[in-house]
Design a protein around this motif. Structure first.
Motif, PDB file in Angstrom:
ATOM      1  N   ALA A  20      56.488  16.990 108.110  1.00  0.00           N
ATOM      2  CA  ALA A  20      55.247  16.255 107.827  1.00  0.00           C
ATOM      3  C   ALA A  20      55.339  14.830 108.359  1.00  0.00           C
ATOM      4  O   ALA A  20      54.371  14.297 108.927  1.00  0.00           O
ATOM      5  N   GLY A  21      56.480  14.198 108.209  1.00  0.00           N
ATOM      6  CA  GLY A  21      56.668  12.846 108.744  1.00  0.00           C
ATOM      7  C   GLY A  21      56.588  12.808 110.257  1.00  0.00           C
ATOM      8  O   GLY A  21      56.012  11.884 110.835  1.00  0.00           O
ATOM      9  N   ILE A  23      54.899  14.907 112.112  1.00  0.00           N
ATOM     10  CA  ILE A  23      53.493  15.120 112.472  1.00  0.00           C
ATOM     11  C   ILE A  23      52.702  13.818 112.365  1.00  0.00           C
ATOM     12  O   ILE A  23      51.945  13.450 113.268  1.00  0.00           O
ATOM     13  N   TYR A  24      52.890  13.094 111.266  1.00  0.00           N
ATOM     14  CA  TYR A  24      52.182  11.819 111.109  1.00  0.00           C
ATOM     15  C   TYR A  24      52.683  10.763 112.096  1.00  0.00           C
ATOM     16  O   TYR A  24      51.903   9.948 112.583  1.00  0.00           O
ATOM     17  N   ASP A  27      51.062  11.406 115.378  1.00  0.00           N
ATOM     18  CA  ASP A  27      49.666  10.981 115.330  1.00  0.00           C
ATOM     19  C   ASP A  27      49.565   9.462 115.431  1.00  0.00           C
ATOM     20  O   ASP A  27      48.716   8.935 116.158  1.00  0.00           O
ATOM     21  N   ALA A  28      50.426   8.763 114.725  1.00  0.00           N
ATOM     22  CA  ALA A  28      50.391   7.298 114.760  1.00  0.00           C
ATOM     23  C   ALA A  28      50.800   6.759 116.130  1.00  0.00           C
ATOM     24  O   ALA A  28      50.280   5.730 116.577  1.00  0.00           O
ATOM     25  N   GLU A  33      46.523  14.182 118.125  1.00  0.00           N
ATOM     26  CA  GLU A  33      45.559  13.843 117.083  1.00  0.00           C
ATOM     27  C   GLU A  33      45.708  14.847 115.943  1.00  0.00           C
ATOM     28  O   GLU A  33      45.589  16.049 116.142  1.00  0.00           O
ATOM     29  N   THR A  34      45.981  14.343 114.744  1.00  0.00           N
ATOM     30  CA  THR A  34      46.166  15.202 113.570  1.00  0.00           C
ATOM     31  C   THR A  34      45.124  14.836 112.521  1.00  0.00           C
ATOM     32  O   THR A  34      45.018  13.680 112.132  1.00  0.00           O
ATOM     33  N   TRP A  36      43.615  14.376 108.818  1.00  0.00           N
ATOM     34  CA  TRP A  36      44.328  13.874 107.639  1.00  0.00           C
ATOM     35  C   TRP A  36      44.735  14.993 106.700  1.00  0.00           C
ATOM     36  O   TRP A  36      45.731  14.893 105.997  1.00  0.00           O
ATOM     37  N   VAL A  39      48.396  18.156 106.963  1.00  0.00           N
ATOM     38  CA  VAL A  39      49.758  18.144 106.454  1.00  0.00           C
ATOM     39  C   VAL A  39      49.831  18.689 105.025  1.00  0.00           C
ATOM     40  O   VAL A  39      50.890  19.128 104.584  1.00  0.00           O
TER      41      VAL A  39
END
Length: 79
Positions: A20-21, A23-24, A27-28, A33-34, A36, A39
């Motif tokens: 999950a980290g 993936i974010y 995106d950051a 592009e994920t 919100w 996750v």
């Protein structure tokens, strides 16, 4: 010799939260592009899988410890 007991449930929880980290972070960083909400199923599913694995491991270790204790009791009663 192991320094501590192996906990596969905690390993799975850590892997899914790391995913999950990642993936974010992607995106950051602009790699992809994920949405919100994407996750949430990953974290929830990972925690449920980790809980099931932890319960199965606990049941297996209890059963195995109980079998070892009964075998010790039988061998002590023979002598």
């Amino acid at each position: 010799m192991l320094r501590h007991e192996f906990r596969p449930g905690k390993l799975l929880a850590g892997l899914f939260l790391t995913l999950a980290g990642i993936i974010y972070a992607g995106d950051a960083g602009g790699a992809w592009e994920t949405p919100w909400f994407a996750v949430i199923p990953i974290v929830t599913g990972g925690l449920c899988l980790a809980a099931a694995t932890g319960l199965a491991t606990r049941a297996f270790r209890r059963r195995r410890a109980g079998a070892g204790a009964s075998a010790m009791g039988e061998s002590e009663g023979v002598g």
